[in-house]
Each structure stands twice: as C-alpha cells, then as structure tokens.
Design an enzyme around this catalytic site. Sequence first.
Site, short mmCIF file in Angstrom:
data_model
loop_
_atom_site.label_atom_id
_atom_site.label_comp_id
_atom_site.label_asym_id
_atom_site.label_seq_id
_atom_site.Cartn_x
_atom_site.Cartn_y
_atom_site.Cartn_z
N PRO A 58 25.47 2.95 33.92
CA PRO A 58 24.99 3.55 35.35
C PRO A 58 24.39 4.86 35.22
CG PRO A 58 27.25 2.87 35.11
CD PRO A 58 26.86 2.66 33.85
N ASN A 59 23.38 4.91 35.97
CA ASN A 59 22.45 6.19 36.43
C ASN A 59 21.60 6.61 35.14
OD1 ASN A 59 23.68 6.81 38.94
ND2 ASN A 59 25.60 7.05 37.86
N ARG A 71 17.28 13.00 36.63
CA ARG A 71 18.69 13.09 36.68
C ARG A 71 19.18 14.37 36.00
NH1 ARG A 71 23.40 9.52 33.95
NH2 ARG A 71 25.14 10.77 34.94
N TYR A 85 20.45 16.43 30.63
CA TYR A 85 20.03 14.86 30.13
C TYR A 85 18.73 14.85 29.53
CZ TYR A 85 24.55 13.46 32.09
OH TYR A 85 25.65 13.17 32.36
N ASN A 114 25.57 3.39 25.31
CA ASN A 114 25.92 4.70 26.06
C ASN A 114 26.36 4.12 27.67
OD1 ASN A 114 26.11 6.93 27.77
ND2 ASN A 114 24.07 7.64 27.50
N ALA A 172 29.18 6.74 33.15
CA ALA A 172 30.16 7.06 33.55
C ALA A 172 31.40 6.01 33.11
CB ALA A 172 30.17 7.32 35.02
N GLU A 215 29.03 4.23 19.54
CA GLU A 215 28.98 5.02 20.98
C GLU A 215 28.20 6.01 21.28
OE1 GLU A 215 32.79 6.10 22.32
OE2 GLU A 215 32.28 7.51 24.20
N HIS A 272 26.35 9.35 23.54
CA HIS A 272 26.00 10.18 24.67
C HIS A 272 24.93 10.98 24.57
CE1 HIS A 272 29.34 8.53 26.23
NE2 HIS A 272 30.12 8.59 25.14
N ARG A 319 31.89 19.44 28.54
CA ARG A 319 31.92 19.27 29.92
C ARG A 319 33.25 19.17 30.64
NH1 ARG A 319 27.34 14.84 31.12
NH2 ARG A 319 27.48 16.06 32.99
#
Length: 143
Positions: free
Chosen positions: A9-10, A17, A22, A73, A76, A97, A99, A106
């Site tokens: 998502p996103n 964004r 990012y 990735n 969320a 995984e 990111h 964060r």
Amino acid sequence: MKVLIINGPNLNFLGKREPEIYGKKTLDIINNEVEIFGKTLEIELSFYQSNHEGFIIDKIQEVYTEIDYLIINPGALTHYGIGIRDAILSTNMKTIEVHLSNVYSREEFRHKSVISDICIGKITGFGSEGYKMALQYLSSLKK
Ligand code: DQA
C-alpha cells in the site's frame, strides 16, 4: 533465478509521498533501475504493486510455483498484515523483506514486523538501493 518484487500500500505514490522520507523517485523509476541491475546479475524479475492485502495474497498464491524468491516491501501491512504472513508460510516462499526508510528510527509501531521472523533477512533504511541489495544477496546464492 526468478524473483518477484512486491510493493504494498501507498508505494505506488512514491515520488510524491513524503519525499523527505521515501525519496523523489517514482516506483516506475525504481523498478526500472532494479530491473536493469537484475539483468546484470542474470536474475529474471517481475514486479507487482497493490494497495490491497487480498490482491497481494492472490499474487503470491498465483506465482509461488514459478518463482524462486520473493522480495517484498509490504508498506504498512508489514506491521499488521497477518494474511501476508500466512501466504508466505502457506507457500513456503523464500522471502526478503525490504523497507526504504529505517523503520527503527521512526514511530514505535513501525518497529514491529509480522513477517521478519519468517524471512531470510531484512533490509531497511537504504532507500531504493535496498531492492538491489536484496538481489545482490540472492545472486551470491547462485555461486
Ligand atoms: C515502508 C515503511 C512502512 O512503515 C510504511 O508504512 C510504508 C513504507 C518503507 O518502505 O519504509 O508504507 O515499508
């Protein structure tokens, strides 16, 4: 070697964004760069992005017999997407995984991942280079 790269998502909004977190590259630009890098390693890549957990699960179930490794990735969904965890477990998909941001620098809710313990490893905080780092590792397995 066949590798599928999934973004959740996103991540289709990369570029616009929160660029300070990012980066400024769009997902198309990143995928293009990663594809070129994959070619130098003789890795056959495919890409998938969805904002919906169910579609990501469908994709994993659809291709798990055809691909050797999954780089994901989950956005969320990393932090609560038990359905994705179960899809990886159900298909026995060997997974890395990734990111873009360093999730550990964060908010605390980003420190938890529901897939890290079932992945080969995790790359976090190196921006879009993280996808290439994952490929570099997978390429080392061929030797
Ligand atoms: C992310 C980190 C997640 O916490 C966030 O929800 C994202 C992107 C990353 O690539 O840094 O959507 O997975």
